[in-house]
Motif scaffolding. Structure first.
Motif, PDB file in Angstrom:
ATOM      1  N   UNK A  12       0.842  -1.195   0.000  1.00 25.83           N
ATOM      2  CA  UNK A  12       0.000   0.000   0.000  1.00 25.83           C
ATOM      3  C   UNK A  12       0.880   1.249   0.000  1.00 25.83           C
ATOM      4  N   UNK A  13       0.327   2.325  -0.490  1.00 23.67           N
ATOM      5  CA  UNK A  13       1.029   3.603  -0.478  1.00 23.67           C
ATOM      6  C   UNK A  13       1.470   3.929   0.946  1.00 23.67           C
ATOM      7  N   UNK A  14       2.700   4.411   1.055  1.00 22.92           N
ATOM      8  CA  UNK A  14       3.277   4.693   2.367  1.00 22.92           C
ATOM      9  C   UNK A  14       4.062   3.547   2.953  1.00 22.92           C
ATOM     10  N   UNK A  15       3.944   2.385   2.340  1.00 28.48           N
ATOM     11  CA  UNK A  15       4.626   1.209   2.838  1.00 28.48           C
ATOM     12  C   UNK A  15       6.058   1.109   2.337  1.00 28.48           C
ATOM     13  N   UNK A  16       6.693  -0.020   2.651  1.00 29.28           N
ATOM     14  CA  UNK A  16       8.101  -0.225   2.327  1.00 29.28           C
ATOM     15  C   UNK A  16       8.322  -1.595   1.689  1.00 29.28           C
ATOM     16  N   UNK A  17       9.347  -1.659   0.872  1.00 28.48           N
ATOM     17  CA  UNK A  17       9.837  -2.920   0.314  1.00 28.48           C
ATOM     18  C   UNK A  17      11.355  -2.833   0.243  1.00 28.48           C
ATOM     19  N   UNK A  18      12.004  -3.995   0.239  1.00 27.40           N
ATOM     20  CA  UNK A  18      13.438  -4.021   0.010  1.00 27.40           C
ATOM     21  C   UNK A  18      13.738  -4.993  -1.117  1.00 27.40           C
ATOM     22  N   UNK A  19      14.335  -4.467  -2.165  1.00 26.00           N
ATOM     23  CA  UNK A  19      14.751  -5.290  -3.292  1.00 26.00           C
ATOM     24  C   UNK A  19      16.187  -5.746  -3.064  1.00 26.00           C
ATOM     25  N   UNK A  20      16.503  -6.910  -3.586  1.00 22.86           N
ATOM     26  CA  UNK A  20      17.859  -7.434  -3.509  1.00 22.86           C
ATOM     27  C   UNK A  20      18.310  -7.867  -4.895  1.00 22.86           C
ATOM     28  N   UNK A  21      19.592  -7.710  -5.156  1.00 26.71           N
ATOM     29  CA  UNK A  21      20.169  -8.161  -6.424  1.00 26.71           C
ATOM     30  C   UNK A  21      21.464  -8.881  -6.090  1.00 26.71           C
ATOM     31  N   UNK A  22      21.522 -10.158  -6.399  1.00 27.28           N
ATOM     32  CA  UNK A  22      22.698 -10.976  -6.113  1.00 27.28           C
ATOM     33  C   UNK A  22      23.430 -11.282  -7.413  1.00 27.28           C
ATOM     34  N   UNK A  23      24.742 -11.146  -7.371  1.00 30.94           N
ATOM     35  CA  UNK A  23      25.580 -11.399  -8.540  1.00 30.94           C
ATOM     36  C   UNK A  23      26.314 -12.715  -8.332  1.00 30.94           C
ATOM     37  N   UNK A  24      26.306 -13.542  -9.343  1.00 29.46           N
ATOM     38  CA  UNK A  24      27.022 -14.807  -9.256  1.00 29.46           C
ATOM     39  C   UNK A  24      27.832 -15.022 -10.529  1.00 29.46           C
ATOM     40  N   UNK A  25      28.829 -15.879 -10.428  1.00 33.54           N
ATOM     41  CA  UNK A  25      29.670 -16.143 -11.580  1.00 33.54           C
ATOM     42  C   UNK A  25      31.078 -15.642 -11.356  1.00 33.54           C
ATOM     43  N   UNK A  26      31.852 -15.658 -12.392  1.00 25.83           N
ATOM     44  CA  UNK A  26      33.255 -15.295 -12.302  1.00 25.83           C
ATOM     45  C   UNK A  26      33.495 -13.799 -12.325  1.00 25.83           C
ATOM     46  N   UNK A  27      33.286 -13.174 -11.176  1.00 27.73           N
ATOM     47  CA  UNK A  27      33.406 -11.722 -11.081  1.00 27.73           C
ATOM     48  C   UNK A  27      34.727 -11.341 -10.430  1.00 27.73           C
ATOM     49  N   UNK A  28      35.470 -10.479 -11.082  1.00 22.69           N
ATOM     50  CA  UNK A  28      36.722  -9.987 -10.514  1.00 22.69           C
ATOM     51  C   UNK A  28      36.515  -8.663  -9.793  1.00 22.69           C
TER      52      UNK A  28
END
Length: 119
Positions: A12-28
């Motif tokens: 609902x308007x006024x509420x909160x959410x938290x998005x997450x983004x996970x990275x996987x693989x050969x990251x330097x």
């Protein structure tokens, strides 16, 4: 390399959410991570970014309400969204510019996660 976005939902308007983004693989090295959002018929717009030095930048309409931060437990980022408005309704995408272990620097996208804010 894969980016996995999660955390969308209906709130609902006024509420909160938290998005997450996970990275996987050969990251330097990750140079910058960004969150974009897109509504039907509109161009994808940049919402927030965090650089490798920790500096951040936000789109004007979300300043003071959204916070981008690093996920140190996994390689990735969060987007904490507070005081949500119906205008925040969109599909949210994470993006990373990173260098792979093979030495290539490219931009990668995660799949979108839908955020719906009801009035």
């Amino acid at each position: 390399v894969q980016l996995q976005a999660s955390g969308g939902g209906v709130v609902q308007a006024g509420g909160s959410l938290r998005l997450a983004c996970a990275v996987s693989g050969g990251v330097a090295r990750i140079n910058v991570m960004r969150w974009y959002r897109q509504t039907p018929g509109e161009r994808r717009e940049l919402v927030a970014l965090i650089n490798d030095d920790g500096s951040t930048n936000y789109e004007d309409s979300v300043k003071g309400r959204f916070t981008i931060s690093r996920d140190f437990a996994k390689i990735g980022v969060f987007l904490a969204m507070n005081r949500l408005k119906p205008d925040d309704t969109a599909v949210y995408y994470c993006n990373a510019v990173l260098r792979t272990l093979a030495g290539r620097t490219n931009a990668y996208w995660g799949q979108g996660t839908l955020v719906t804010v009801s009035s």
